[in-house]
Design a protein around this motif. Structure first.
Motif, PDB file in Angstrom:
ATOM      1  N   ASN A 179       0.861  -1.187   0.000  1.00 56.60           N
ATOM      2  CA  ASN A 179       0.000   0.000   0.000  1.00 56.60           C
ATOM      3  C   ASN A 179       0.896   1.235   0.000  1.00 56.60           C
ATOM      4  OD1 ASN A 179      -2.421   1.421   2.351  1.00 56.60           O
ATOM      5  ND2 ASN A 179      -2.186   1.745   0.177  1.00 56.60           N
ATOM      6  N   ASN A 180       0.978   1.905  -1.139  1.00 59.16           N
ATOM      7  CA  ASN A 180       1.948   2.980  -1.312  1.00 59.16           C
ATOM      8  C   ASN A 180       1.327   4.142  -2.079  1.00 59.16           C
ATOM      9  OD1 ASN A 180       4.599   4.156  -1.249  1.00 59.16           O
ATOM     10  ND2 ASN A 180       4.902   3.533  -3.374  1.00 59.16           N
ATOM     11  N   PRO A 181       1.173   5.330  -1.427  1.00 60.33           N
ATOM     12  CA  PRO A 181       1.444   5.609  -0.019  1.00 60.33           C
ATOM     13  C   PRO A 181       0.444   4.919   0.900  1.00 60.33           C
ATOM     14  CG  PRO A 181       0.446   7.526  -1.057  1.00 60.33           C
ATOM     15  CD  PRO A 181       0.718   6.545  -2.160  1.00 60.33           C
ATOM     16  N   ASN A 182       0.853   4.790   2.145  1.00 60.55           N
ATOM     17  CA  ASN A 182       0.129   3.956   3.083  1.00 60.55           C
ATOM     18  C   ASN A 182      -1.047   4.680   3.729  1.00 60.55           C
ATOM     19  OD1 ASN A 182       0.030   3.094   6.287  1.00 60.55           O
ATOM     20  ND2 ASN A 182       0.248   1.342   4.927  1.00 60.55           N
ATOM     21  N   ASN A 183      -2.162   3.987   3.791  1.00 63.28           N
ATOM     22  CA  ASN A 183      -3.308   4.353   4.630  1.00 63.28           C
ATOM     23  C   ASN A 183      -3.305   3.352   5.777  1.00 63.28           C
ATOM     24  OD1 ASN A 183      -5.819   4.693   5.845  1.00 63.28           O
ATOM     25  ND2 ASN A 183      -6.998   4.001   4.083  1.00 63.28           N
ATOM     26  N   PRO A 184      -2.944   3.775   7.013  1.00 58.76           N
ATOM     27  CA  PRO A 184      -3.188   5.092   7.601  1.00 58.76           C
ATOM     28  C   PRO A 184      -1.969   5.976   7.890  1.00 58.76           C
ATOM     29  CG  PRO A 184      -3.043   3.468   9.336  1.00 58.76           C
ATOM     30  CD  PRO A 184      -2.782   2.731   8.053  1.00 58.76           C
ATOM     31  N   SER A 185      -0.754   5.524   7.635  1.00 59.21           N
ATOM     32  CA  SER A 185       0.398   6.289   8.136  1.00 59.21           C
ATOM     33  C   SER A 185       0.835   7.409   7.194  1.00 59.21           C
ATOM     34  CB  SER A 185       1.585   5.347   8.388  1.00 59.21           C
ATOM     35  OG  SER A 185       2.135   4.888   7.164  1.00 59.21           O
ATOM     36  N   GLY A 186       0.510   7.292   5.890  1.00 55.12           N
ATOM     37  CA  GLY A 186       0.992   8.269   4.922  1.00 55.12           C
ATOM     38  C   GLY A 186       2.415   8.012   4.465  1.00 55.12           C
ATOM     39  N   ASP A 235      12.587   3.716  -3.288  1.00 54.62           N
ATOM     40  CA  ASP A 235      12.907   2.908  -4.460  1.00 54.62           C
ATOM     41  C   ASP A 235      13.565   1.598  -4.048  1.00 54.62           C
ATOM     42  OD1 ASP A 235      11.930   5.007  -5.897  1.00 54.62           O
ATOM     43  OD2 ASP A 235      13.729   5.309  -7.117  1.00 54.62           O
ATOM     44  N   ALA A 236      14.447   1.659  -3.056  1.00 54.28           N
ATOM     45  CA  ALA A 236      15.150   0.446  -2.613  1.00 54.28           C
ATOM     46  C   ALA A 236      14.166  -0.577  -2.059  1.00 54.28           C
ATOM     47  CB  ALA A 236      16.205   0.804  -1.571  1.00 54.28           C
ATOM     48  N   ALA A 246      12.181  -2.048  -5.023  1.00 51.51           N
ATOM     49  CA  ALA A 246      13.040  -2.952  -5.789  1.00 51.51           C
ATOM     50  C   ALA A 246      13.205  -4.278  -5.058  1.00 51.51           C
ATOM     51  CB  ALA A 246      14.396  -2.305  -6.041  1.00 51.51           C
ATOM     52  N   PHE A 247      13.341  -4.225  -3.719  1.00 54.59           N
ATOM     53  CA  PHE A 247      13.479  -5.451  -2.934  1.00 54.59           C
ATOM     54  C   PHE A 247      12.216  -6.301  -3.047  1.00 54.59           C
ATOM     55  CE2 PHE A 247      12.623  -7.854   0.905  1.00 54.59           C
ATOM     56  CZ  PHE A 247      13.787  -8.610   1.031  1.00 54.59           C
ATOM     57  N   VAL A 248      11.053  -5.686  -2.964  1.00 55.04           N
ATOM     58  CA  VAL A 248       9.796  -6.438  -3.060  1.00 55.04           C
ATOM     59  C   VAL A 248       9.699  -7.136  -4.410  1.00 55.04           C
ATOM     60  CG1 VAL A 248       7.287  -6.203  -3.182  1.00 55.04           C
ATOM     61  CG2 VAL A 248       8.557  -5.024  -1.377  1.00 55.04           C
ATOM     62  N   HIS A 249      10.080  -6.447  -5.482  1.00 56.92           N
ATOM     63  CA  HIS A 249      10.026  -7.067  -6.807  1.00 56.92           C
ATOM     64  C   HIS A 249      11.031  -8.204  -6.936  1.00 56.92           C
ATOM     65  CE1 HIS A 249       7.024  -4.596  -8.798  1.00 56.92           C
ATOM     66  NE2 HIS A 249       7.534  -3.547  -8.191  1.00 56.92           N
ATOM     67  N   ASP A 250      12.205  -8.037  -6.356  1.00 61.33           N
ATOM     68  CA  ASP A 250      13.186  -9.124  -6.363  1.00 61.33           C
ATOM     69  C   ASP A 250      12.656 -10.338  -5.598  1.00 61.33           C
ATOM     70  OD1 ASP A 250      14.971  -7.663  -7.868  1.00 61.33           O
ATOM     71  OD2 ASP A 250      16.177  -7.012  -6.142  1.00 61.33           O
ATOM     72  N   LEU A 251      12.007 -10.061  -4.464  1.00 59.75           N
ATOM     73  CA  LEU A 251      11.415 -11.145  -3.671  1.00 59.75           C
ATOM     74  C   LEU A 251      10.336 -11.859  -4.474  1.00 59.75           C
ATOM     75  CD1 LEU A 251      11.307 -12.466  -0.807  1.00 59.75           C
ATOM     76  CD2 LEU A 251       9.511 -10.807  -0.252  1.00 59.75           C
ATOM     77  N   ALA A 273       5.897   4.674  -9.029  1.00 57.26           N
ATOM     78  CA  ALA A 273       4.882   3.641  -9.213  1.00 57.26           C
ATOM     79  C   ALA A 273       5.515   2.260  -9.118  1.00 57.26           C
ATOM     80  CB  ALA A 273       4.202   3.813 -10.564  1.00 57.26           C
ATOM     81  N   CYS A 274       4.826   1.362  -8.432  1.00 52.87           N
ATOM     82  CA  CYS A 274       5.330  -0.006  -8.300  1.00 52.87           C
ATOM     83  C   CYS A 274       5.481  -0.655  -9.675  1.00 52.87           C
ATOM     84  CB  CYS A 274       4.353  -0.809  -7.434  1.00 52.87           C
ATOM     85  SG  CYS A 274       5.085  -2.171  -6.526  1.00 52.87           S
ATOM     86  N   GLY A 275       4.547  -0.358 -10.575  1.00 58.41           N
ATOM     87  CA  GLY A 275       4.581  -0.949 -11.897  1.00 58.41           C
ATOM     88  C   GLY A 275       5.774  -0.533 -12.735  1.00 58.41           C
ATOM     89  N   SER A 276       6.424   0.577 -12.381  1.00 58.74           N
ATOM     90  CA  SER A 276       7.593   1.013 -13.152  1.00 58.74           C
ATOM     91  C   SER A 276       8.775   0.061 -12.964  1.00 58.74           C
ATOM     92  CB  SER A 276       7.990   2.438 -12.751  1.00 58.74           C
ATOM     93  OG  SER A 276       8.466   2.495 -11.416  1.00 58.74           O
ATOM     94  N   PHE A 277       8.753  -0.751 -11.909  1.00 60.00           N
ATOM     95  CA  PHE A 277       9.795  -1.756 -11.692  1.00 60.00           C
ATOM     96  C   PHE A 277       9.502  -3.054 -12.453  1.00 60.00           C
ATOM     97  CE2 PHE A 277      10.228   1.103  -8.153  1.00 60.00           C
ATOM     98  CZ  PHE A 277      11.572   1.110  -7.841  1.00 60.00           C
TER      99      PHE A 277
END
Length: 392
Positions: free
Chosen positions: A171-178, A183-184, A187-192, A218-222
């Motif tokens: 969730n980016n940006p996050n609800n509820p913390s904002g 990028d790092a 990128a780690f999430v996509h590698d995982l 955007a997450c999709g840009s990775f």
């Protein structure tokens, strides 16, 4: 033999639905609506939307035929094309014919994405604080939500992956913390996802609410080939028309074809007349809302400073119109605190427990619906209740 009466037996819900919890924020806001209808003045810091000054829409000048009828179940072609052009600016290539579905809000889009990829018993990683519907939607798909405490780093998500893990929700940006992911981290999430064969469900419904000094990635840009990424977003949130219920998802065409079947059976299509209006006035509405978005994000920054000045800590974040504030020394849990705040001070917030077990010492404060003066009054009431419920 059942002890239920014939009527009770007839209306007996399935265990799947009976075990599901109400959405706590919506349940709370329904109470606020009822109190307001009864004449009570409630400082509302609980609503998950921003109130913008928007012109009343006119539909008599729309060129589209069939405004009162069904449209394409993938979404109105003109709107899909506008969205594809829009996301190209974020380095997310989208084929408007095959890689996007416009539907009745981003909430149903997330549910349909989960339904399309989960087998019974599959696990979904959900970092806390999470938007409160994620776990229940996973359960309604007969999956297993794996909730990751809020103090666990993104770089430690791998510790929660098992042979049953199918997806991770970002969730980016996050609800509820904002909070905005780096990028790092992305990128780690996509590698995982690549190494463990996971689906990344990227809920980016508040991306327009990222301040200029914190560029949104955007997450999709990775993942330009959409190997494993499903992006979900909301025109309702970013255009200030939450009641219109228009959202969309972007994914690989093979997965989109599967989700399309679900959309056809559950929704049919997004509202045709509203989709046409959004397509024809796409840039005009953004030109109206973006300055107002900047003002509400600036108000969020000011409120974060006010909270800090009076000793109330918040989880790190800079975007959206939410803050996730600590209850500090208060002896109340988040439900008790939110209930007393409403009953004794006529101020509504959302209890932090709605966003995960590790969040029960927090409350969500939304600054999108009230004036700065009324927000300040609400903050003063929060400070007062923390003081009177703290240990000596």
């Amino acid at each position: 033999m059942s002890s239920l009466s014939p009527v009770e037996e007839a209306i007996r819900p399935s265990s799947l639905v009976d075990d599901a919890a109400q959405a706590l924020s919506i349940k709370h806001n329904n109470l606020v609506y009822e109190l307001r209808a009864a004449g009570h003045d409630i400082i509302t810091l609980s609503l998950g939307e921003a109130f913008f000054d928007l012109p009343t829409p006119r539909f008599d000048d729309l060129a589209q035929q069939g405004l009162h009828h069904y449209s394409h179940s993938r979404g109105l072609p003109q709107l899909r094309q506008r969205l594809a052009t829009y996301w190209a600016d974020y380095d997310v290539p989208v084929d408007p014919e095959r890689e996007i579905i416009v539907t009745a809000g981003s909430k149903i889009a997330i549910y349909m994405a989960l339904l399309a990829v989960l087998e019974p018993g599959d696990e979904v990683l959900i970092p806390e604080p999470f938007w409160l519907s994620y776990p229940e939607q996973v359960r309604l798909c007969r999956g297993v939500p794996v909730l990751v405490p809020h103090d666990v780093s993104v770089f430690d998500l791998g510790r929660y992956v098992t042979t049953r893990t199918r997806a991770v929700v970002i969730n980016n940006p996050n609800n509820p913390s904002g909070r905005v992911h780096t990028d790092a981290e992305l990128a780690f999430v996509h590698d995982l996802a690549d190494t463990r064969g996971l689906v990344v469900i990227a809920d980016e419904a508040y991306h327009e609410f990222v301040p200029p000094e914190t560029p949104f990635r955007a997450c999709g840009s990775f993942d330009p080939e959409l190997r494993h990424t499903i992006t979900v977003n909301s025109m309702s949130k970013n255009y200030g028309v939450s009641g219109w219920r228009v959202g969309y998802l972007i994914a690989h065409r093979g997965l989109i074809d599967q989700i399309l079947k679900i959309n056809q059976h559950l929704v049919t299509c997004a509202p045709t007349i509203l989709s046409c209006y959004l397509a024809e006035h796409f840039d005009d509405i953004l030109a109206i809302t973006r300055p107002q978005i900047r003002r509400v994000v600036e108000l969020r920054r000011e409120v974060a400073g006010q909270l800090s000045d009076i000793g109330i800590a918040t989880l790190p974040g800079s975007a959206t119109f939410y803050l996730f504030a600590s209850l500090g020394r208060s002896t109340l849990d988040s439900v008790q605190f939110a209930t007393r705040l409403l009953q004794e001070h006529s101020v509504s917030v959302v209890a932090g427990i709605a966003y995960g077990d590790s969040c029960d010492r927090h409350i969500r404060i939304s600054v999108g619906t009230e004036s700065p003066y009324r927000v300040a009054r609400g903050i003063a009431a929060i400070r007062n209740l923390i003081d009177v419920t703290s240990r000596p």
